[in-house]
Design a protein around this motif. Structure first.
Motif, short mmCIF file in Angstrom:
data_model
loop_
_atom_site.label_atom_id
_atom_site.label_comp_id
_atom_site.label_asym_id
_atom_site.label_seq_id
_atom_site.Cartn_x
_atom_site.Cartn_y
_atom_site.Cartn_z
N PRO A 59 -13.17 3.01 5.26
CA PRO A 59 -11.94 2.35 4.81
C PRO A 59 -10.70 3.21 5.02
O PRO A 59 -9.64 2.69 5.39
CB PRO A 59 -12.22 2.10 3.33
CG PRO A 59 -13.70 1.93 3.26
CD PRO A 59 -14.24 2.92 4.25
N LEU A 89 -7.69 1.36 7.43
CA LEU A 89 -6.42 0.84 6.92
C LEU A 89 -5.24 1.11 7.84
O LEU A 89 -4.50 0.18 8.18
CB LEU A 89 -6.16 1.38 5.52
CG LEU A 89 -4.89 0.87 4.84
CD1 LEU A 89 -4.89 -0.65 4.75
CD2 LEU A 89 -4.73 1.49 3.46
N SER A 118 -2.97 -1.79 9.99
CA SER A 118 -1.50 -1.85 9.90
C SER A 118 -0.86 -1.69 11.28
O SER A 118 0.13 -2.36 11.59
CB SER A 118 -0.98 -0.77 8.95
OG SER A 118 -1.48 -0.97 7.64
N ARG A 137 -2.75 -7.18 8.07
CA ARG A 137 -2.94 -6.63 6.74
C ARG A 137 -4.37 -6.88 6.28
O ARG A 137 -4.98 -7.89 6.61
CB ARG A 137 -1.95 -7.23 5.74
CG ARG A 137 -2.17 -8.70 5.41
CD ARG A 137 -1.31 -9.08 4.22
NE ARG A 137 -1.56 -10.42 3.73
CZ ARG A 137 -2.53 -10.74 2.87
NH1 ARG A 137 -3.39 -9.84 2.47
NH2 ARG A 137 -2.65 -11.98 2.43
N PRO A 138 -4.94 -5.96 5.48
CA PRO A 138 -6.32 -6.15 5.01
C PRO A 138 -6.38 -7.26 3.98
O PRO A 138 -5.43 -7.50 3.24
CB PRO A 138 -6.66 -4.81 4.39
CG PRO A 138 -5.34 -4.27 3.92
CD PRO A 138 -4.35 -4.71 4.95
N GLY A 170 -7.92 -4.50 1.01
CA GLY A 170 -6.61 -4.81 0.45
C GLY A 170 -6.59 -4.73 -1.06
O GLY A 170 -5.52 -4.82 -1.68
N THR A 194 -14.23 0.78 -2.72
CA THR A 194 -13.52 -0.31 -2.03
C THR A 194 -14.43 -1.53 -2.04
O THR A 194 -15.62 -1.42 -1.73
CB THR A 194 -13.16 0.08 -0.59
OG1 THR A 194 -14.35 0.44 0.11
CG2 THR A 194 -12.20 1.25 -0.57
N SER A 230 -9.22 -8.85 7.90
CA SER A 230 -7.76 -8.77 7.87
C SER A 230 -7.16 -10.12 8.27
O SER A 230 -7.86 -11.01 8.76
CB SER A 230 -7.26 -7.68 8.82
OG SER A 230 -7.51 -8.02 10.17
#
Length: 218
Positions: A118, A122, A126, A131-132, A159, A173, A211
């Motif tokens: 993770p 991330l 991006s 976006r996650p 996210g 996560t 995502s």
């Protein structure tokens, strides 16, 4: 591009997705009538190809959505050591809409990032202008397209993270995969959708990173 859905399993259009949520019992979970639930969707576009209706946790929290997941004859569940699932909130910088029902677009399972951690995934998400997904959005996606959860092709929803004191984050996560029915999952849950967690620094060959297209500016 997202994987091609199995024919006949995805509700048609936004109205079809709302009907699907009604069939699953979302109005009762939200403490409202079917008519009141339909009213929440009035501001959604009538047509939005490829979009998924997401359920805001303020309307129905992730812990209540998870049992609505299904795979074959098995219902979803939350792992016993994630009783604090609903404490996982959108990460800083993720501007998740506040509407009770909202759309997420161009959802992708992130298979190409399988075996990434993770922490590694991330910034890559991006950098792609995406976006996650939050855990609630990930569950919402699978409520509409359950075939997206497949053996060796499951996903994390980075996210969402749980905040500790100050700026520190919980090391877990959230992720959604298929239970093997071992350990505390219980034999009866073999093959069921499972909401669990992974360490932020660990890699798993069978977990991608879900995502969506970045939300347009307000």
């Amino acid at each position: 591009m997202p994987p091609t859905p199995t024919a006949g399993t995805t509700p048609t259009g936004i109205a079809g997705q709302i009907d699907r949520l009604v069939e699953l019992g979302l109005p009762a979970l939200a403490g409202m009538t079917v008519e009141e639930f339909h009213a929440l969707a009035r501001d959604l576009p009538a047509e939005a190809p490829g979009a998924i209706v997401a359920v805001h946790p303020g309307l129905v929290p992730a812990s209540a959505l998870a049992p609505l997941l299904s795979r074959g004859d098995k219902s979803g569940f939350v792992v016993v050591d994630m009783a604090d699932l609903d404490a996982f909130a959108p990460i800083d910088g993720l501007d998740a809409p506040e509407d009770a029902l909202y759309l997420i677009n161009e959802v992708d399972r992130g298979d190409d990032m399988a075996n990434w951690s993770p922490d590694e995934a991330l910034p890559e998400i991006s950098s792609r202008g995406r976006r996650p997904l939050t855990i609630g959005e990930g569950i919402s996606w699978l409520l509409q397209e359950p075939e997206r959860l497949a053996p060796n092709h499951c996903f994390m929803t980075i996210g969402s993270r749980k905040r500790r004191k100050g700026t520190a984050l919980d090391s877990r996560t959230p992720a959604i995969w298929i239970s093997g029915g071992t350990g505390r999952d219980g034999r009866d849950n073999r093959g069921a959708p499972k909401v669990g967690w992974c360490w932020a620094g660990n890699r798993h060959t069978w977990l991608g990173f879900a995502s969506a297209a970045a939300q347009p500016p307000a």
